[in-house]
Design a protein around this motif. Structure first.
Motif, PDB file in Angstrom:
ATOM      1  N   HIS A 147       0.899  -1.158   0.000  1.00 53.55           N
ATOM      2  CA  HIS A 147       0.000   0.000   0.000  1.00 53.55           C
ATOM      3  C   HIS A 147       0.930   1.197   0.000  1.00 53.55           C
ATOM      4  CE1 HIS A 147      -2.838   2.755   2.518  1.00 53.55           C
ATOM      5  NE2 HIS A 147      -2.736   3.149   1.266  1.00 53.55           N
ATOM      6  N   VAL A 148       1.018   1.839  -1.144  1.00 52.86           N
ATOM      7  CA  VAL A 148       1.974   2.926  -1.338  1.00 52.86           C
ATOM      8  C   VAL A 148       1.240   4.258  -1.265  1.00 52.86           C
ATOM      9  CG1 VAL A 148       3.680   3.925  -2.903  1.00 52.86           C
ATOM     10  CG2 VAL A 148       3.368   1.452  -2.817  1.00 52.86           C
ATOM     11  N   GLU A 149       1.777   5.169  -0.484  1.00 52.75           N
ATOM     12  CA  GLU A 149       1.212   6.504  -0.362  1.00 52.75           C
ATOM     13  C   GLU A 149       2.286   7.522  -0.687  1.00 52.75           C
ATOM     14  OE1 GLU A 149      -0.592   7.343   3.419  1.00 52.75           O
ATOM     15  OE2 GLU A 149      -1.204   5.259   3.660  1.00 52.75           O
ATOM     16  N   ASP A 150       1.910   8.519  -1.451  1.00 53.19           N
ATOM     17  CA  ASP A 150       2.758   9.698  -1.578  1.00 53.19           C
ATOM     18  C   ASP A 150       1.840  10.903  -1.449  1.00 53.19           C
ATOM     19  OD1 ASP A 150       1.645  10.233  -4.112  1.00 53.19           O
ATOM     20  OD2 ASP A 150       3.343   9.373  -5.171  1.00 53.19           O
ATOM     21  N   ARG A 151       2.333  12.065  -1.714  1.00 50.62           N
ATOM     22  CA  ARG A 151       1.542  13.280  -1.462  1.00 50.62           C
ATOM     23  C   ARG A 151       0.212  13.306  -2.203  1.00 50.62           C
ATOM     24  NH1 ARG A 151       6.788  16.283  -2.515  1.00 50.62           N
ATOM     25  NH2 ARG A 151       7.807  16.064  -0.512  1.00 50.62           N
ATOM     26  N   TRP A 152       0.198  12.831  -3.445  1.00 51.95           N
ATOM     27  CA  TRP A 152      -0.991  12.988  -4.277  1.00 51.95           C
ATOM     28  C   TRP A 152      -1.665  11.685  -4.665  1.00 51.95           C
ATOM     29  CZ3 TRP A 152       3.739  15.363  -5.361  1.00 51.95           C
ATOM     30  CH2 TRP A 152       3.791  16.705  -5.007  1.00 51.95           C
ATOM     31  N   ARG A 153      -0.984  10.565  -4.505  1.00 55.30           N
ATOM     32  CA  ARG A 153      -1.536   9.307  -5.010  1.00 55.30           C
ATOM     33  C   ARG A 153      -1.439   8.200  -3.987  1.00 55.30           C
ATOM     34  NH1 ARG A 153       2.167   8.543 -10.087  1.00 55.30           N
ATOM     35  NH2 ARG A 153       3.577   8.789  -8.374  1.00 55.30           N
ATOM     36  N   ARG A 154      -2.314   7.230  -4.168  1.00 57.22           N
ATOM     37  CA  ARG A 154      -2.273   5.993  -3.387  1.00 57.22           C
ATOM     38  C   ARG A 154      -2.432   4.846  -4.366  1.00 57.22           C
ATOM     39  NH1 ARG A 154      -4.750   9.836  -1.187  1.00 57.22           N
ATOM     40  NH2 ARG A 154      -4.341  10.468   0.921  1.00 57.22           N
ATOM     41  N   SER A 155      -1.703   3.785  -4.121  1.00 57.96           N
ATOM     42  CA  SER A 155      -1.853   2.611  -4.963  1.00 57.96           C
ATOM     43  C   SER A 155      -1.603   1.357  -4.135  1.00 57.96           C
ATOM     44  CB  SER A 155      -0.913   2.655  -6.168  1.00 57.96           C
ATOM     45  OG  SER A 155       0.427   2.738  -5.744  1.00 57.96           O
ATOM     46  N   VAL A 156      -2.107   0.270  -4.650  1.00 55.17           N
ATOM     47  CA  VAL A 156      -1.882  -1.039  -4.056  1.00 55.17           C
ATOM     48  C   VAL A 156      -1.305  -1.898  -5.160  1.00 55.17           C
ATOM     49  CG1 VAL A 156      -2.965  -3.063  -2.998  1.00 55.17           C
ATOM     50  CG2 VAL A 156      -3.787  -0.756  -2.432  1.00 55.17           C
ATOM     51  N   TYR A 157      -0.213  -2.581  -4.837  1.00 59.53           N
ATOM     52  CA  TYR A 157       0.314  -3.468  -5.861  1.00 59.53           C
ATOM     53  C   TYR A 157       0.784  -4.787  -5.297  1.00 59.53           C
ATOM     54  CZ  TYR A 157       5.253  -1.959  -5.088  1.00 59.53           C
ATOM     55  OH  TYR A 157       6.496  -1.684  -4.572  1.00 59.53           O
ATOM     56  N   LEU A 158       0.699  -5.773  -6.187  1.00 63.68           N
ATOM     57  CA  LEU A 158       1.147  -7.125  -5.910  1.00 63.68           C
ATOM     58  C   LEU A 158       2.461  -7.312  -6.644  1.00 63.68           C
ATOM     59  CD1 LEU A 158       0.674 -10.122  -5.021  1.00 63.68           C
ATOM     60  CD2 LEU A 158      -0.445 -10.431  -7.233  1.00 63.68           C
ATOM     61  N   TYR A 159       3.466  -7.791  -5.943  1.00 62.81           N
ATOM     62  CA  TYR A 159       4.794  -8.023  -6.522  1.00 62.81           C
ATOM     63  C   TYR A 159       5.152  -9.486  -6.319  1.00 62.81           C
ATOM     64  CZ  TYR A 159       9.898  -8.117  -6.687  1.00 62.81           C
ATOM     65  OH  TYR A 159      11.203  -8.436  -6.974  1.00 62.81           O
ATOM     66  N   ILE A 160       5.611 -10.138  -7.390  1.00 62.41           N
ATOM     67  CA  ILE A 160       6.125 -11.504  -7.300  1.00 62.41           C
ATOM     68  C   ILE A 160       7.491 -11.480  -7.969  1.00 62.41           C
ATOM     69  CG2 ILE A 160       5.792 -13.915  -7.950  1.00 62.41           C
ATOM     70  CD1 ILE A 160       2.767 -13.225  -8.246  1.00 62.41           C
ATOM     71  N   GLY A 161       8.534 -11.719  -7.208  1.00 61.45           N
ATOM     72  CA  GLY A 161       9.869 -11.675  -7.793  1.00 61.45           C
ATOM     73  C   GLY A 161      10.967 -11.771  -6.759  1.00 61.45           C
ATOM     74  N   SER A 162      12.129 -11.283  -7.146  1.00 63.43           N
ATOM     75  CA  SER A 162      13.312 -11.330  -6.318  1.00 63.43           C
ATOM     76  C   SER A 162      13.105 -10.616  -4.985  1.00 63.43           C
ATOM     77  CB  SER A 162      14.474 -10.671  -7.080  1.00 63.43           C
ATOM     78  OG  SER A 162      15.537 -10.381  -6.217  1.00 63.43           O
ATOM     79  N   PRO A 163      13.533 -11.227  -3.893  1.00 66.20           N
ATOM     80  CA  PRO A 163      13.432 -10.554  -2.594  1.00 66.20           C
ATOM     81  C   PRO A 163      14.210  -9.239  -2.567  1.00 66.20           C
ATOM     82  CG  PRO A 163      13.900 -12.881  -2.287  1.00 66.20           C
ATOM     83  CD  PRO A 163      14.021 -12.600  -3.769  1.00 66.20           C
ATOM     84  N   ALA A 164      15.260  -9.121  -3.337  1.00 67.80           N
ATOM     85  CA  ALA A 164      16.076  -7.909  -3.337  1.00 67.80           C
ATOM     86  C   ALA A 164      15.292  -6.690  -3.844  1.00 67.80           C
ATOM     87  CB  ALA A 164      17.326  -8.118  -4.192  1.00 67.80           C
ATOM     88  N   ARG A 165      14.307  -6.905  -4.708  1.00 67.93           N
ATOM     89  CA  ARG A 165      13.526  -5.783  -5.257  1.00 67.93           C
ATOM     90  C   ARG A 165      12.230  -5.562  -4.512  1.00 67.93           C
ATOM     91  NH1 ARG A 165      15.725  -3.600  -9.814  1.00 67.93           N
ATOM     92  NH2 ARG A 165      17.078  -4.988 -11.020  1.00 67.93           N
ATOM     93  N   ALA A 166      11.868  -6.408  -3.607  1.00 64.30           N
ATOM     94  CA  ALA A 166      10.583  -6.308  -2.879  1.00 64.30           C
ATOM     95  C   ALA A 166      10.736  -5.386  -1.686  1.00 64.30           C
ATOM     96  CB  ALA A 166      10.117  -7.688  -2.446  1.00 64.30           C
ATOM     97  N   LEU A 167      11.024  -4.141  -1.931  1.00 67.52           N
ATOM     98  CA  LEU A 167      11.276  -3.191  -0.857  1.00 67.52           C
ATOM     99  C   LEU A 167      10.050  -2.773  -0.110  1.00 67.52           C
ATOM    100  CD1 LEU A 167      13.854  -1.027  -2.765  1.00 67.52           C
ATOM    101  CD2 LEU A 167      14.281  -2.875  -1.157  1.00 67.52           C
TER     102      LEU A 167
END
Length: 167
Positions: A147-167
């Motif tokens: 659940h990503v928040e920044d000043r103007w936007r919110r998004s939800v994303y699903l990530y499947i991949g390398s643990p190194a990129r799953a920040l």
């Protein structure tokens, strides 16, 4: 039996906003497991129509867990990720989508996947929350819901991949 994932097929209603998200597959749990199984092949069975950028190639996904919202990102060196991203009009919708996604993904993956929740940061500032699910099998990718928040936007994303990129 089809197990509908709430984050993949649900309807939101409100005075000024209505959006229906649908799964691009009849059995999202089976598709999720098949995508995980294709991780060692860099999701090659799910790629179609790629666009090259300087450091990444982005492919449309042949099967989408969320219809119209999924891609495969390939950085090279056997580093790829299957990603689905959905915007949210307000914090309440974002939190609902995030909670439903975590619940449904974890129920599809089962108890052998360890769940870990944490805060997201960007430039030292709070930027939302993330739930990571890790298999005890070292060869499996990480699955995370953000659940990503920044000043103007919110998004939800699903990530499947390398643990190194799953920040």
């Amino acid at each position: 039996m089809t197990v509908p994932l709430a984050f993949m097929a649900f309807s939101l209603t409100g005075c000024a906003f209505q959006e229906t998200l649908k799964s691009g597959t009849e059995n999202p749990c089976a598709t999720l497991k098949n995508i995980l199984a294709d991780y060692p092949a860099e999701f090659s069975a799910y790629r179609k129509g790629g666009t090259d950028f300087s450091t990444v190639t982005i492919y449309r996904a042949k099967e989408e867990l969320i219809k119209g919202h999924c891609e495969i990102w390939a950085w090279g060196n056997a580093d790829s990720a299957y990603v689905c991203t959905v915007g949210a009009p307000d914090p309440e919708v974002a939190v609902t989508r995030y909670d439903q996604a975590v619940e449904q993904v974890s129920s599809c993956l089962g108890p052998e996947w360890v769940l870990e929740e944490g805060a997201r940061e960007r430039d030292g500032e709070a930027a939302g929350v993330v739930t990571r699910l890790r298999s005890q099998d070292a060869g499996m990718p990480v699955v995370s819901v953000h659940h990503v928040e920044d000043r103007w936007r919110r998004s939800v994303y699903l990530y499947i991949g390398s643990p190194a990129r799953a920040l």
